[in-house]
Structure formats: structure tokens, C-alpha cells
Design a protein around this motif. Structure first.
Motif, PDB file in Angstrom:
ATOM      1  N   LEU A   1      59.786   0.994 -21.638  1.00  0.00           N
ATOM      2  CA  LEU A   1      59.133   0.028 -21.984  1.00  0.00           C
ATOM      3  C   LEU A   1      57.746   0.459 -22.222  1.00  0.00           C
ATOM      4  O   LEU A   1      56.994   0.732 -21.481  1.00  0.00           O
ATOM      5  CB  LEU A   1      58.960  -1.255 -20.866  1.00  0.00           C
ATOM      6  N   LYS A   2      57.119  -0.193 -23.339  1.00  0.00           N
ATOM      7  CA  LYS A   2      55.631   0.042 -23.488  1.00  0.00           C
ATOM      8  C   LYS A   2      54.909  -1.066 -22.870  1.00  0.00           C
ATOM      9  O   LYS A   2      55.098  -2.229 -22.821  1.00  0.00           O
ATOM     10  CB  LYS A   2      55.294  -0.308 -25.025  1.00  0.00           C
ATOM     11  N   THR A   3      54.093  -0.638 -21.971  1.00  0.00           N
ATOM     12  CA  THR A   3      53.447  -1.335 -20.565  1.00  0.00           C
ATOM     13  C   THR A   3      51.886  -1.345 -20.820  1.00  0.00           C
ATOM     14  O   THR A   3      51.392  -0.369 -21.101  1.00  0.00           O
ATOM     15  CB  THR A   3      53.990  -0.606 -19.597  1.00  0.00           C
ATOM     16  N   ALA A   4      51.511  -2.616 -20.501  1.00  0.00           N
ATOM     17  CA  ALA A   4      49.873  -2.662 -19.947  1.00  0.00           C
ATOM     18  C   ALA A   4      49.876  -3.127 -18.722  1.00  0.00           C
ATOM     19  O   ALA A   4      50.690  -3.883 -18.289  1.00  0.00           O
ATOM     20  CB  ALA A   4      49.300  -3.250 -21.224  1.00  0.00           C
ATOM     21  N   ILE A   5      48.674  -2.847 -18.043  1.00  0.00           N
ATOM     22  CA  ILE A   5      48.282  -3.369 -16.701  1.00  0.00           C
ATOM     23  C   ILE A   5      46.922  -3.930 -16.797  1.00  0.00           C
ATOM     24  O   ILE A   5      46.000  -3.316 -17.162  1.00  0.00           O
ATOM     25  CB  ILE A   5      48.567  -2.396 -15.537  1.00  0.00           C
ATOM     26  N   ILE A   6      46.740  -5.280 -16.448  1.00  0.00           N
ATOM     27  CA  ILE A   6      45.585  -6.014 -16.369  1.00  0.00           C
ATOM     28  C   ILE A   6      44.905  -6.114 -15.142  1.00  0.00           C
ATOM     29  O   ILE A   6      45.680  -6.600 -14.355  1.00  0.00           O
ATOM     30  CB  ILE A   6      45.661  -7.541 -17.064  1.00  0.00           C
ATOM     31  N   GLU A   7      43.588  -5.588 -14.940  1.00  0.00           N
ATOM     32  CA  GLU A   7      42.978  -5.945 -13.617  1.00  0.00           C
ATOM     33  C   GLU A   7      41.593  -6.171 -13.807  1.00  0.00           C
ATOM     34  O   GLU A   7      40.857  -5.698 -14.729  1.00  0.00           O
ATOM     35  CB  GLU A   7      42.772  -4.296 -12.971  1.00  0.00           C
TER      36      GLU A   7
ATOM     37  N   ASN B   1      44.970   7.672 -12.588  1.00  0.00           N
ATOM     38  CA  ASN B   1      45.449   9.002 -13.405  1.00  0.00           C
ATOM     39  C   ASN B   1      46.803   8.824 -13.569  1.00  0.00           C
ATOM     40  O   ASN B   1      47.569   9.261 -14.682  1.00  0.00           O
ATOM     41  CB  ASN B   1      45.144  10.214 -12.502  1.00  0.00           C
ATOM     42  N   SER B   2      47.771   8.485 -12.695  1.00  0.00           N
ATOM     43  CA  SER B   2      49.136   8.528 -12.828  1.00  0.00           C
ATOM     44  C   SER B   2      49.692   7.328 -13.927  1.00  0.00           C
ATOM     45  O   SER B   2      50.362   7.534 -14.821  1.00  0.00           O
ATOM     46  CB  SER B   2      49.866   7.964 -11.418  1.00  0.00           C
ATOM     47  N   LEU B   3      48.780   6.297 -14.185  1.00  0.00           N
ATOM     48  CA  LEU B   3      49.144   5.192 -15.066  1.00  0.00           C
ATOM     49  C   LEU B   3      48.557   5.989 -16.413  1.00  0.00           C
ATOM     50  O   LEU B   3      49.453   5.901 -17.452  1.00  0.00           O
ATOM     51  CB  LEU B   3      48.285   3.954 -14.803  1.00  0.00           C
ATOM     52  N   ASN B   4      47.592   6.796 -16.414  1.00  0.00           N
ATOM     53  CA  ASN B   4      47.206   7.184 -17.731  1.00  0.00           C
ATOM     54  C   ASN B   4      48.253   8.368 -18.286  1.00  0.00           C
ATOM     55  O   ASN B   4      48.436   8.513 -19.370  1.00  0.00           O
ATOM     56  CB  ASN B   4      45.648   7.671 -17.452  1.00  0.00           C
ATOM     57  N   ARG B   5      48.655   8.936 -17.280  1.00  0.00           N
ATOM     58  CA  ARG B   5      49.494  10.284 -17.616  1.00  0.00           C
ATOM     59  C   ARG B   5      50.881   9.525 -18.035  1.00  0.00           C
ATOM     60  O   ARG B   5      51.461  10.303 -18.979  1.00  0.00           O
ATOM     61  CB  ARG B   5      49.843  10.889 -16.421  1.00  0.00           C
ATOM     62  N   LEU B   6      51.206   8.617 -17.685  1.00  0.00           N
ATOM     63  CA  LEU B   6      52.586   7.836 -18.160  1.00  0.00           C
ATOM     64  C   LEU B   6      52.170   7.104 -19.284  1.00  0.00           C
ATOM     65  O   LEU B   6      53.282   6.326 -20.028  1.00  0.00           O
ATOM     66  CB  LEU B   6      53.045   6.976 -16.990  1.00  0.00           C
ATOM     67  N   GLY B   7      50.919   6.824 -19.784  1.00  0.00           N
ATOM     68  CA  GLY B   7      50.672   6.173 -21.142  1.00  0.00           C
ATOM     69  C   GLY B   7      50.592   4.660 -20.993  1.00  0.00           C
ATOM     70  O   GLY B   7      50.786   3.599 -22.030  1.00  0.00           O
TER      71      GLY B   7
END
Length: 135
Positions: free
Chosen positions: A30-36, A105-111
Motif C-alpha cells: 500500500l502507498k502509505t502516508a503518516i501524519i504527525e 529512518n525506518s519509515l523513510n527507507r520504506l517510502g
């Protein structure tokens, strides 16, 4: 709508649960975004579990080292145990910073796109993000 803001899943909140959900979603393709709105890791990492446990661990070590009667029974002699409150607090903050960095970093690596702002549901398949620049 811009294709850049078209996601299969948008997660509001980058706490431990949101972070785990993002990783799971990406692994499912899934193409994913996370908002914080604040700091990566949410309450647990920044003000709850992680710093609290770091402070409790340090205080427990001091308490154990100050129990001279018990240590003497084990054949251990410790004289003049002291501690530096500032250094203990710095240790807890360093743990928080490391975990924040690891999560980011883990989220960035996963796109996963990490969006800084307040997210709110605005209808079926629609999320509004309020950032410093607006909605």
C-alpha cells in the motif's frame, strides 16, 4: 487531486501503533502516508514509556547499590554511591532521540511519506492536514 497526495492508506498519528501500521501497510504493497502533529513516537516514546522506564532503571540501580547489607552478604562492598540527576535525565532524552530517529529512518527507507501537521477526517476517503502553511 494531485497524484502526490493520493494514498492507499493515511495514518493519523506517528506513535508506536501508527508506526507499526505503516510498516505493515507498506509490506502489503500500500502507498502509505503518516501524519504527525508533534514528535515521532507519540506519547510512549516522548513522554511515557521510554523516558519513564529509563528513569526507573537508573533509580533501581542506585537503590540496589545503596543496599549495602544485601551486597555485603554477597561479598560485595560498595562505598559512597552517588548519582547525577542531570546525567540520568540526559540518558533518558538520548534514548528518546535515538528511538525517534530510528522510527523516522525506518519509515523513510520504506517510502512512507511523513507529513508534519494535524490530520482530521473530512469525509469518505478524504483527510485534511493542517500544517504551518495551511490546509
Amino acid at each position: 487531486m494531485s497524484q502526490a497526495f493520493d494514498y492507499d492508506l493515511v495514518i493519523i498519528g506517528a506513535g508506536v501503533g501508527g508506526h507499526g501500521a505503516a510498516i505493515h501497510a507498506v509490506r502489503r504493497g500500500l502507498k502509505t502516508a503518516i501524519i504527525e502533529a508533534a514528535d515521532m513516537g507519540g506519547t510512549c516514546v516522548n513522554r511515557g514509556c521510554i523516558p519513564s522506564k529509563a528513569l526507573l532503571a537508573a533509580s533501581g540501580r542506585v537503590r540496589e547499590l545503596q543496599n549495602t547489607h544485601h551486597l555485603k552478604a554477597l561479598g560485595i562492598q560498595v562505598d559512597g554511591v552517588s548519582f547525577d540527576r542531570g546525567a540520568i535525565a540526559d540518558h533518558a532524552q538520548n534514548l528518546v532521540s535515538k528511538i525517534q530517529g530510528d522510527m523516522t529512518n525506518s519509515l523513510n527507507r520504506l517510502g512512507v511519506d511523513v507529513i508534519q501537521g494535524w490530520g482530521r477526517l473530512a469525509g469518505e476517503q478524504k483527510v485534511i492536514v493542517t500544517t504551518a502553511a495551511g490546509d
